[in-house]
Design a protein around this motif. Structure first.
Motif, PDB file in Angstrom:
ATOM      1  N   HIS A  18     -25.650 -30.103   5.774  1.00  0.00           N
ATOM      2  CA  HIS A  18     -27.032 -30.118   6.267  1.00  0.00           C
ATOM      3  C   HIS A  18     -27.251 -28.983   7.272  1.00  0.00           C
ATOM      4  N   LEU A  19     -26.328 -28.819   8.203  1.00  0.00           N
ATOM      5  CA  LEU A  19     -26.419 -27.737   9.180  1.00  0.00           C
ATOM      6  C   LEU A  19     -26.381 -26.378   8.477  1.00  0.00           C
ATOM      7  N   HIS A  20     -25.543 -26.253   7.484  1.00  0.00           N
ATOM      8  CA  HIS A  20     -25.437 -25.031   6.695  1.00  0.00           C
ATOM      9  C   HIS A  20     -26.787 -24.722   6.037  1.00  0.00           C
ATOM     10  N   SER A  21     -27.421 -25.730   5.481  1.00  0.00           N
ATOM     11  CA  SER A  21     -28.745 -25.559   4.858  1.00  0.00           C
ATOM     12  C   SER A  21     -29.784 -25.116   5.879  1.00  0.00           C
ATOM     13  N   LEU A  22     -29.762 -25.711   7.044  1.00  0.00           N
ATOM     14  CA  LEU A  22     -30.717 -25.347   8.092  1.00  0.00           C
ATOM     15  C   LEU A  22     -30.521 -23.897   8.544  1.00  0.00           C
ATOM     16  N   LEU A  23     -29.269 -23.484   8.703  1.00  0.00           N
ATOM     17  CA  LEU A  23     -29.006 -22.105   9.102  1.00  0.00           C
ATOM     18  C   LEU A  23     -29.454 -21.120   8.027  1.00  0.00           C
ATOM     19  N   ALA A  24     -29.274 -21.481   6.766  1.00  0.00           N
ATOM     20  CA  ALA A  24     -29.736 -20.619   5.676  1.00  0.00           C
ATOM     21  C   ALA A  24     -31.261 -20.493   5.714  1.00  0.00           C
ATOM     22  N   GLN A  25     -31.954 -21.576   6.031  1.00  0.00           N
ATOM     23  CA  GLN A  25     -33.415 -21.525   6.152  1.00  0.00           C
ATOM     24  C   GLN A  25     -33.831 -20.660   7.339  1.00  0.00           C
ATOM     25  N   VAL A  26     -33.103 -20.765   8.439  1.00  0.00           N
ATOM     26  CA  VAL A  26     -33.384 -19.924   9.607  1.00  0.00           C
ATOM     27  C   VAL A  26     -33.205 -18.457   9.238  1.00  0.00           C
ATOM     28  N   GLU A  71     -39.870 -12.846   8.865  1.00  0.00           N
ATOM     29  CA  GLU A  71     -40.637 -12.517  10.074  1.00  0.00           C
ATOM     30  C   GLU A  71     -40.291 -11.134  10.609  1.00  0.00           C
ATOM     31  N   ALA A  72     -39.009 -10.783  10.570  1.00  0.00           N
ATOM     32  CA  ALA A  72     -38.560  -9.501  11.120  1.00  0.00           C
ATOM     33  C   ALA A  72     -38.677  -8.375  10.103  1.00  0.00           C
ATOM     34  N   ASP A  73     -38.946  -8.728   8.860  1.00  0.00           N
ATOM     35  CA  ASP A  73     -39.047  -7.753   7.777  1.00  0.00           C
ATOM     36  C   ASP A  73     -37.788  -6.899   7.666  1.00  0.00           C
ATOM     37  N   SER A  74     -36.641  -7.558   7.807  1.00  0.00           N
ATOM     38  CA  SER A  74     -35.354  -6.892   7.653  1.00  0.00           C
ATOM     39  C   SER A  74     -34.324  -7.920   7.216  1.00  0.00           C
ATOM     40  N   GLU A  75     -33.220  -7.432   6.679  1.00  0.00           N
ATOM     41  CA  GLU A  75     -32.174  -8.340   6.228  1.00  0.00           C
ATOM     42  C   GLU A  75     -31.112  -8.497   7.304  1.00  0.00           C
ATOM     43  N   VAL A  76     -30.586  -9.707   7.399  1.00  0.00           N
ATOM     44  CA  VAL A  76     -29.490  -9.979   8.316  1.00  0.00           C
ATOM     45  C   VAL A  76     -28.204  -9.526   7.634  1.00  0.00           C
ATOM     46  N   GLU A  77     -27.397  -8.753   8.360  1.00  0.00           N
ATOM     47  CA  GLU A  77     -26.097  -8.310   7.850  1.00  0.00           C
ATOM     48  C   GLU A  77     -25.209  -9.548   7.739  1.00  0.00           C
ATOM     49  N   HIS A  78     -24.867  -9.924   6.527  1.00  0.00           N
ATOM     50  CA  HIS A  78     -24.073 -11.145   6.353  1.00  0.00           C
ATOM     51  C   HIS A  78     -22.924 -10.941   5.370  1.00  0.00           C
ATOM     52  N   ASP A  79     -22.169  -9.861   5.588  1.00  0.00           N
ATOM     53  CA  ASP A  79     -21.040  -9.548   4.708  1.00  0.00           C
ATOM     54  C   ASP A  79     -19.948 -10.610   4.762  1.00  0.00           C
ATOM     55  N   ASP A 116     -14.338 -25.178   4.383  1.00  0.00           N
ATOM     56  CA  ASP A 116     -15.066 -24.027   3.846  1.00  0.00           C
ATOM     57  C   ASP A 116     -16.481 -23.966   4.413  1.00  0.00           C
ATOM     58  N   HIS A 117     -17.144 -25.102   4.461  1.00  0.00           N
ATOM     59  CA  HIS A 117     -18.506 -25.141   5.001  1.00  0.00           C
ATOM     60  C   HIS A 117     -18.508 -24.843   6.500  1.00  0.00           C
ATOM     61  N   LYS A 118     -17.505 -25.338   7.202  1.00  0.00           N
ATOM     62  CA  LYS A 118     -17.413 -25.075   8.641  1.00  0.00           C
ATOM     63  C   LYS A 118     -17.258 -23.575   8.887  1.00  0.00           C
ATOM     64  N   GLU A 119     -16.408 -22.922   8.122  1.00  0.00           N
ATOM     65  CA  GLU A 119     -16.213 -21.481   8.263  1.00  0.00           C
ATOM     66  C   GLU A 119     -17.498 -20.721   7.925  1.00  0.00           C
ATOM     67  N   ALA A 120     -18.199 -21.174   6.897  1.00  0.00           N
ATOM     68  CA  ALA A 120     -19.462 -20.530   6.503  1.00  0.00           C
ATOM     69  C   ALA A 120     -20.523 -20.707   7.588  1.00  0.00           C
ATOM     70  N   VAL A 121     -20.597 -21.875   8.180  1.00  0.00           N
ATOM     71  CA  VAL A 121     -21.562 -22.140   9.259  1.00  0.00           C
ATOM     72  C   VAL A 121     -21.293 -21.209  10.434  1.00  0.00           C
ATOM     73  N   PHE A 122     -20.032 -21.089  10.839  1.00  0.00           N
ATOM     74  CA  PHE A 122     -19.693 -20.209  11.955  1.00  0.00           C
ATOM     75  C   PHE A 122     -19.992 -18.749  11.630  1.00  0.00           C
ATOM     76  N   ALA A 123     -19.679 -18.324  10.418  1.00  0.00           N
ATOM     77  CA  ALA A 123     -19.943 -16.935  10.019  1.00  0.00           C
ATOM     78  C   ALA A 123     -21.441 -16.648  10.024  1.00  0.00           C
ATOM     79  N   LEU A 124     -22.213 -17.540   9.432  1.00  0.00           N
ATOM     80  CA  LEU A 124     -23.662 -17.336   9.365  1.00  0.00           C
ATOM     81  C   LEU A 124     -24.289 -17.382  10.749  1.00  0.00           C
ATOM     82  N   ALA A 125     -23.874 -18.323  11.565  1.00  0.00           N
ATOM     83  CA  ALA A 125     -24.415 -18.431  12.922  1.00  0.00           C
ATOM     84  C   ALA A 125     -24.090 -17.181  13.738  1.00  0.00           C
ATOM     85  N   THR A 126     -22.880 -16.677  13.610  1.00  0.00           N
ATOM     86  CA  THR A 126     -22.480 -15.469  14.333  1.00  0.00           C
ATOM     87  C   THR A 126     -23.297 -14.269  13.891  1.00  0.00           C
TER      88      THR A 126
END
Length: 78
Positions: free
Chosen positions: A8-16, A23-31, A49-59
């Motif tokens: 659920h948190l992963h989904s929310l971060l993806a929506q953010v 809004e910023a009209d640019s892409e977030v670097e998410h390599d 795996d989801h925990k690692e993805a959440v931390f990577a996306l949040a960072t």
């Protein structure tokens, strides 16, 4: 945190991320996040795996937002 809560948190971060990019009209670097290959819909992936993805996306999101706030903003016309 339970796996379901992490997903659920992963989904929310993806929506953010999508909202911020629109809004910023640019892409977030998410390599790093993309390299993990774990999306919110990857329910078959492990909790770790989801925990690692959440931390990577949040960072990556916070880094992008911090860099955007450091840029000078144009003055508003009075």
């Amino acid at each position: 945190m339970k796996k379901q809560e992490l997903i659920h948190l992963h989904s929310l971060l993806a929506q953010v991320q999508h909202h911020y990019e629109a809004e910023a009209d640019s892409e977030v670097e998410h390599d790093r996040y993309a390299d993990l290959g774990v999306k919110p819909t990857s329910i078959h992936k492990s909790k770790t795996d989801h925990k690692e993805a959440v931390f990577a996306l949040a960072t990556e999101l916070t880094t992008e937002m911090a860099e955007a706030t450091d840029e000078p903003r144009p003055m508003a016309a009075d």
